[in-house]
Design a protein around this motif. Structure first.
Motif, PDB file in Angstrom:
ATOM      1  N   SER A 118       0.840  -1.190   0.000  1.00  0.00           N
ATOM      2  CA  SER A 118       0.000   0.000   0.000  1.00  0.00           C
ATOM      3  C   SER A 118       0.880   1.247   0.000  1.00  0.00           C
ATOM      4  O   SER A 118       2.066   1.184   0.288  1.00  0.00           O
ATOM      5  CB  SER A 118      -0.916  -0.007   1.213  1.00  0.00           C
ATOM      6  N   ALA A 133      -3.377   4.264  -2.574  1.00  0.00           N
ATOM      7  CA  ALA A 133      -4.092   3.042  -2.932  1.00  0.00           C
ATOM      8  C   ALA A 133      -3.616   1.870  -2.077  1.00  0.00           C
ATOM      9  O   ALA A 133      -2.595   1.950  -1.399  1.00  0.00           O
ATOM     10  CB  ALA A 133      -3.896   2.723  -4.402  1.00  0.00           C
ATOM     11  N   VAL A 164      -3.442  -2.563  -2.449  1.00  0.00           N
ATOM     12  CA  VAL A 164      -3.626  -3.729  -3.302  1.00  0.00           C
ATOM     13  C   VAL A 164      -3.568  -4.975  -2.431  1.00  0.00           C
ATOM     14  O   VAL A 164      -2.622  -5.161  -1.673  1.00  0.00           O
ATOM     15  CB  VAL A 164      -2.548  -3.812  -4.403  1.00  0.00           C
ATOM     16  N   ILE A 204      -6.806  -7.470  -5.878  1.00  0.00           N
ATOM     17  CA  ILE A 204      -7.873  -6.477  -5.847  1.00  0.00           C
ATOM     18  C   ILE A 204      -7.229  -5.156  -5.453  1.00  0.00           C
ATOM     19  O   ILE A 204      -6.456  -5.104  -4.498  1.00  0.00           O
ATOM     20  CB  ILE A 204      -8.958  -6.855  -4.837  1.00  0.00           C
ATOM     21  N   CYS A 205      -7.552  -4.110  -6.189  1.00  0.00           N
ATOM     22  CA  CYS A 205      -6.947  -2.803  -5.959  1.00  0.00           C
ATOM     23  C   CYS A 205      -8.017  -1.797  -5.536  1.00  0.00           C
ATOM     24  O   CYS A 205      -9.096  -1.754  -6.119  1.00  0.00           O
ATOM     25  CB  CYS A 205      -6.265  -2.345  -7.243  1.00  0.00           C
ATOM     26  N   TYR A 206      -7.708  -1.021  -4.514  1.00  0.00           N
ATOM     27  CA  TYR A 206      -8.600   0.015  -4.008  1.00  0.00           C
ATOM     28  C   TYR A 206      -7.883   1.357  -4.105  1.00  0.00           C
ATOM     29  O   TYR A 206      -6.728   1.466  -3.733  1.00  0.00           O
ATOM     30  CB  TYR A 206      -8.965  -0.245  -2.543  1.00  0.00           C
ATOM     31  N   GLY A 207      -8.547   2.364  -4.589  1.00  0.00           N
ATOM     32  CA  GLY A 207      -7.928   3.683  -4.739  1.00  0.00           C
ATOM     33  C   GLY A 207      -7.583   3.928  -6.194  1.00  0.00           C
ATOM     34  O   GLY A 207      -8.310   3.536  -7.092  1.00  0.00           O
ATOM     35  N   CYS A 225      -6.355   2.891  -9.160  1.00  0.00           N
ATOM     36  CA  CYS A 225      -5.966   1.609  -9.748  1.00  0.00           C
ATOM     37  C   CYS A 225      -6.248   1.566 -11.238  1.00  0.00           C
ATOM     38  O   CYS A 225      -7.194   2.179 -11.718  1.00  0.00           O
ATOM     39  CB  CYS A 225      -6.745   0.492  -9.075  1.00  0.00           C
TER      40      CYS A 225
END
Length: 87
Positions: free
Chosen positions: A1, A5, A7, A17-20, A22
């Motif tokens: 991280s 973001a 991951v 899975i990616c958050y932010g 991506c």
């Protein structure tokens, strides 16, 4: 991280899975994820070949479009950059 973001790698499924901030990337075959302060690199194994997906701010290693990652087996990172270890 990093600050922008996060991951999550699902090693048993070979995906992430990616958050932010991506990309719309195919993370299938992902074996490892590396981060700098504002970029990520995903190391993938596709059809027996190692490939890399990079994203984030280019000044922090997020643009690897001109880099040949053929033969890459591991990636190391620091706050500003990535380096690829090849066979």
């Amino acid at each position: 991280s990093n600050d922008y973001a996060f991951v999550a790698l699902k090693k048993d499924l070979g995906t992430a899975i990616c958050y932010g901030g991506c990309p719309r990337a195919d993370f299938s075959g992902t074996t490892d994820i590396y981060s700098s302060a504002r970029a990520f690199v995903a190391l993938k194994r596709d059809l027996g070949m190692w490939t890399v997906v990079c994203w984030g701010q280019s000044a922090y290693g997020g643009d690897c479009s001109g880099v040949d990652f053929g033969g890459t087996t591991h990636i190391y990172s620091n706050e500003y950059a990535f380096v690829a270890l090849k066979k």
